[in-house]
Design a protein around this motif. Structure first.
Motif, PDB file in Angstrom:
ATOM      1  N   UNK A 159       0.840  -1.204   0.000  1.00 15.12           N
ATOM      2  CA  UNK A 159       0.000   0.000   0.000  1.00 15.12           C
ATOM      3  C   UNK A 159       0.870   1.248   0.000  1.00 15.12           C
ATOM      4  N   UNK A 160       0.537   2.195  -0.867  1.00 21.93           N
ATOM      5  CA  UNK A 160       1.199   3.503  -0.855  1.00 21.93           C
ATOM      6  C   UNK A 160       0.114   4.566  -0.841  1.00 21.93           C
ATOM      7  N   UNK A 161       0.123   5.416   0.171  1.00 22.71           N
ATOM      8  CA  UNK A 161      -0.901   6.452   0.317  1.00 22.71           C
ATOM      9  C   UNK A 161      -0.339   7.776  -0.173  1.00 22.71           C
ATOM     10  N   UNK A 162      -0.911   8.301  -1.242  1.00 23.69           N
ATOM     11  CA  UNK A 162      -0.419   9.542  -1.825  1.00 23.69           C
ATOM     12  C   UNK A 162      -1.067  10.751  -1.166  1.00 23.69           C
ATOM     13  N   UNK A 163      -0.402  11.906  -1.325  1.00 22.69           N
ATOM     14  CA  UNK A 163      -0.945  13.141  -0.782  1.00 22.69           C
ATOM     15  C   UNK A 163      -2.031  13.725  -1.665  1.00 22.69           C
ATOM     16  N   UNK A 164      -2.548  14.862  -1.247  1.00 20.41           N
ATOM     17  CA  UNK A 164      -3.615  15.532  -1.992  1.00 20.41           C
ATOM     18  C   UNK A 164      -3.079  16.779  -2.688  1.00 20.41           C
ATOM     19  N   UNK A 165      -3.810  17.237  -3.682  1.00 19.79           N
ATOM     20  CA  UNK A 165      -3.491  18.498  -4.346  1.00 19.79           C
ATOM     21  C   UNK A 165      -4.246  19.608  -3.615  1.00 19.79           C
ATOM     22  N   UNK A 166      -3.522  20.633  -3.191  1.00 11.91           N
ATOM     23  CA  UNK A 166      -4.131  21.713  -2.412  1.00 11.91           C
ATOM     24  C   UNK A 166      -3.924  23.041  -3.138  1.00 11.91           C
ATOM     25  N   UNK A 179     -13.386  30.971  -8.010  1.00 10.09           N
ATOM     26  CA  UNK A 179     -12.412  30.085  -8.639  1.00 10.09           C
ATOM     27  C   UNK A 179     -11.055  30.766  -8.775  1.00 10.09           C
ATOM     28  N   UNK A 180      -9.952  30.031  -8.627  1.00 14.51           N
ATOM     29  CA  UNK A 180      -8.626  30.627  -8.831  1.00 14.51           C
ATOM     30  C   UNK A 180      -8.476  31.270 -10.203  1.00 14.51           C
ATOM     31  N   UNK A 181      -9.153  30.726 -11.226  1.00 16.00           N
ATOM     32  CA  UNK A 181      -9.063  31.291 -12.569  1.00 16.00           C
ATOM     33  C   UNK A 181      -9.710  32.666 -12.652  1.00 16.00           C
ATOM     34  N   UNK A 182     -10.576  32.985 -11.690  1.00 21.03           N
ATOM     35  CA  UNK A 182     -11.263  34.280 -11.682  1.00 21.03           C
ATOM     36  C   UNK A 182     -10.585  35.280 -10.763  1.00 21.03           C
ATOM     37  N   UNK A 183      -9.449  34.893 -10.167  1.00 23.06           N
ATOM     38  CA  UNK A 183      -8.712  35.779  -9.272  1.00 23.06           C
ATOM     39  C   UNK A 183      -7.438  36.260  -9.951  1.00 23.06           C
ATOM     40  N   UNK A 184      -7.210  37.572  -9.940  1.00 21.89           N
ATOM     41  CA  UNK A 184      -5.997  38.145 -10.525  1.00 21.89           C
ATOM     42  C   UNK A 184      -5.304  39.001  -9.478  1.00 21.89           C
ATOM     43  N   UNK A 185      -3.991  39.040  -9.559  1.00 16.36           N
ATOM     44  CA  UNK A 185      -3.209  39.823  -8.610  1.00 16.36           C
ATOM     45  C   UNK A 185      -2.756  41.122  -9.263  1.00 16.36           C
ATOM     46  N   UNK A 186      -3.007  42.229  -8.581  1.00 13.40           N
ATOM     47  CA  UNK A 186      -2.626  43.544  -9.098  1.00 13.40           C
ATOM     48  C   UNK A 186      -2.120  44.396  -7.945  1.00 13.40           C
ATOM     49  N   UNK A 187      -0.883  44.873  -8.085  1.00 14.14           N
ATOM     50  CA  UNK A 187      -0.248  45.710  -7.049  1.00 14.14           C
ATOM     51  C   UNK A 187      -0.289  45.041  -5.682  1.00 14.14           C
ATOM     52  N   UNK A 188      -0.067  43.724  -5.668  1.00 13.34           N
ATOM     53  CA  UNK A 188      -0.007  42.998  -4.411  1.00 13.34           C
ATOM     54  C   UNK A 188      -1.348  42.587  -3.848  1.00 13.34           C
ATOM     55  N   UNK A 207      -8.217  20.712  -2.587  1.00  8.77           N
ATOM     56  CA  UNK A 207      -9.112  21.164  -3.647  1.00  8.77           C
ATOM     57  C   UNK A 207     -10.501  20.549  -3.463  1.00  8.77           C
ATOM     58  N   UNK A 208     -11.523  21.401  -3.523  1.00  2.87           N
ATOM     59  CA  UNK A 208     -12.892  20.909  -3.372  1.00  2.87           C
ATOM     60  C   UNK A 208     -13.826  21.792  -4.177  1.00  2.87           C
ATOM     61  N   UNK A 209     -14.884  21.175  -4.698  1.00  2.00           N
ATOM     62  CA  UNK A 209     -15.858  21.927  -5.482  1.00  2.00           C
ATOM     63  C   UNK A 209     -16.609  22.921  -4.604  1.00  2.00           C
ATOM     64  N   UNK A 210     -16.811  22.589  -3.320  1.00  2.00           N
ATOM     65  CA  UNK A 210     -17.585  23.475  -2.449  1.00  2.00           C
ATOM     66  C   UNK A 210     -16.885  24.812  -2.232  1.00  2.00           C
ATOM     67  N   UNK A 214     -10.361  24.928  -7.160  1.00  2.00           N
ATOM     68  CA  UNK A 214      -9.987  23.895  -8.117  1.00  2.00           C
ATOM     69  C   UNK A 214      -9.453  24.544  -9.391  1.00  2.00           C
ATOM     70  N   UNK A 215      -8.629  23.793 -10.095  1.00  2.00           N
ATOM     71  CA  UNK A 215      -8.080  24.252 -11.367  1.00  2.00           C
ATOM     72  C   UNK A 215      -8.612  23.327 -12.453  1.00  2.00           C
ATOM     73  N   UNK A 216      -9.148  23.897 -13.501  1.00  2.25           N
ATOM     74  CA  UNK A 216      -9.739  23.110 -14.579  1.00  2.25           C
ATOM     75  C   UNK A 216      -8.632  22.432 -15.388  1.00  2.25           C
ATOM     76  N   UNK A 217      -8.617  21.099 -15.431  1.00  2.18           N
ATOM     77  CA  UNK A 217      -7.581  20.404 -16.227  1.00  2.18           C
ATOM     78  C   UNK A 217      -7.574  20.818 -17.698  1.00  2.18           C
ATOM     79  N   UNK A 218      -8.758  21.144 -18.238  1.00  3.85           N
ATOM     80  CA  UNK A 218      -8.819  21.557 -19.643  1.00  3.85           C
ATOM     81  C   UNK A 218      -8.020  22.832 -19.879  1.00  3.85           C
TER      82      UNK A 218
END
Length: 446
Positions: A159-166, A179-188, A207-210, A214-218
């Motif tokens: 058995x090998x237990x892998x970590x999660x993507x955060x 969503x992270x895709x809808x967040x932009x950084x400007x002047x810090x 990462x969770x839908x709630x 999450x990052x869209x694989x597409x």
């Protein structure tokens, strides 16, 4: 002290396997007012869920279906009712490994195939399944073994237990997740890409839908390609730990894929030419390539993917250095070709698409996926030099590189010339020098 006593505490409870929901395997029983609970006859299996259910009422949609649940009793023929609860999804995931051994069999498991394939050699799963799923799987294996389906009572050999993507979380001031895709950084500061509204940056979480972190694989594949995504996830951290998904990390992985492409293109152009050879540089590159191959092979077998990738980075650097030497001497050209081919074969498991394109450039006769894994040359992997620790009166003071198997006299003379050793002796007389070949030199002084 005789105060305590040994006791085993069990926290197992009965497993309630039914769920009041549409999705899931139907529980194959029929409730009859006269006969009680009656199993669905084998000839009527599997029970198929209706496709015309509606979700406009609270509760289980199967309870509200007008016809599906109404059937005659298999025993007495009187009107009866199907069980409308469905099985917990753990029911399926608790024995799928056994079904995989004979997926087309008319029986749950072909006993001969089960005996051949099981137990599973290596199970890799997420930490979220490290208790219930594995517990149920072991329970099922033992039950199926006693029922004669196969002859193992432990389903997984390793058995090998892998970590999660955060990822970071983002919220508006009203508490709406973004969503992270809808967040932009400007002047810090972080802003909503569409509205410009300031965002509250939360913690780094699974990462969770709630929480929409999450990052869209597409999107990743469209911008960087699947190879880059795989490379970043495998290279960033040991697989048993959580990995934080970052744009900077993905971009770094993408830049390295471009570098590999350039290196292979340069290597493919090298042709042996007449001229003065560079045997030392060629040997150094071949040693680097075969040492990397030996290490990567061991790391992949041990699931240390990030360490394997670190070795590939080192070999890419060595190949880049060799390509800069110029001259295209026969010895070096041959070594560069060999190193480039080994490099491609080594990163192929992580970046198969790039590997196939690189392999074509290098004149591969058949696809990488059909090419055998290479074997490192033991003579090139073995070190000609060893690191020897140097002590003064039993206390480590320095270390030195010596030819492997160096004579006692050479080791002693080299140790006494070290600046740190001279400083530690500080005018003391050397009484004796103890040499353990290829390992340690201990200077006894007083």
């Amino acid at each position: 002290m005789g105060i305590g006593e040994r006791r085993v505490n069990f926290r197992l409870r009965d497993w309630g396997v039914s769920r009041q929901r549409y999705w899931g395997c139907p529980i194959p029983v029929i409730h009859c007012g006269s006969c009680g609970i009656v199993p669905v006859p084998k000839k009527d299996l599997p029970v198929i869920l209706p496709e015309d259910v509606t979700f406009d009422k609270p509760g289980n949609p199967l309870d509200h279906h007008p016809t599906w649940k109404h059937v005659p009793c298999p025993s007495c023929g009187k009107p009866a009712r199907r069980e409308t609860d469905t099985f917990d999804t753990f029911i399926d995931s608790s024995w799928y490994y056994a079904r995989f051994t004979s997926p087309h069999s008319s029986e749950p498991v072909d006993a001969k195939e089960g005996r051949y394939w099981l137990p599973v050699d290596q199970y890799i799963g997420g930490v979220e399944h490290a208790i219930l799923h594995l517990l149920y799987s072991r329970f099922y294996a033992r039950a199926m073994e006693r029922a004669g389906h196969f002859n193992v009572d432990e389903p997984f050999a390793s058995l090998f237990t892998q970590g999660m993507v955060i990822h970071e979380t983002f919220q508006t001031k009203d508490g709406e997740w973004v969503l992270p895709a809808e967040a932009v950084q400007k002047d810090g500061a972080w802003l909503h890409a569409k509205t410009g509204e300031p965002l509250i940056v939360g913690g780094v979480e699974k990462m969770s839908k709630s929480k929409k972190n999450v990052v869209d694989p597409d999107d990743i594949i469209a911008n960087y390609g699947a190879d880059t995504a795989r490379w970043f996830m495998l290279s960033d951290t040991p697989p048993e730990r959580d990995i934080e998904w970052t744009t900077a990390g993905v971009e770094g992985a993408w830049r390295f894929t471009q570098r590999l492409w350039r290196l292979v293109n340069e290597a493919a152009e090298w042709k042996p030419q007449d001229g003065k050879g560079d045997a030392a540089a060629a040997l150094e590159l071949r040693r680097a390539a075969h040492k990397a191959l030996a290490a990567v092979t061991d790391d992949l077998n041990s699931l240390r993917f990030n360490r394997a990738i670190a070795r590939i980075y080192e070999l890419a650097n060595a190949l880049g250095t060799a390509l800069q030497l110029g001259g295209k001497a026969p010895e070096l050209a041959s070594a560069i070709g060999e190193a480039a081919r080994l490099l491609v074969l080594m990163f192929a498991p992580m970046m198969p698409h790039l590997a196939e394109e690189c392999w074509k450039l290098l004149g591969g006769e058949k696809p990488v996926v059909e090419t055998a894994w290479p074997k490192a040359d033991p003579a090139l992997v073995a070190d000609d030099e060893v690191t020897v620790a140097v002590q003064v009166n039993g206390k480590r003071r320095d270390e030195m590189r010596l030819p492997k198997g160096a004579a006692k006299e050479q080791a002693e003379a080299s140790a006494l010339r070290l600046e740190n050793v001279s400083r530690a002796l500080a005018g003391m007389n050397v009484r004796k020098v103890i040499v353990v070949q290829d390992r340690i030199v201990n200077i006894v002084a007083g």
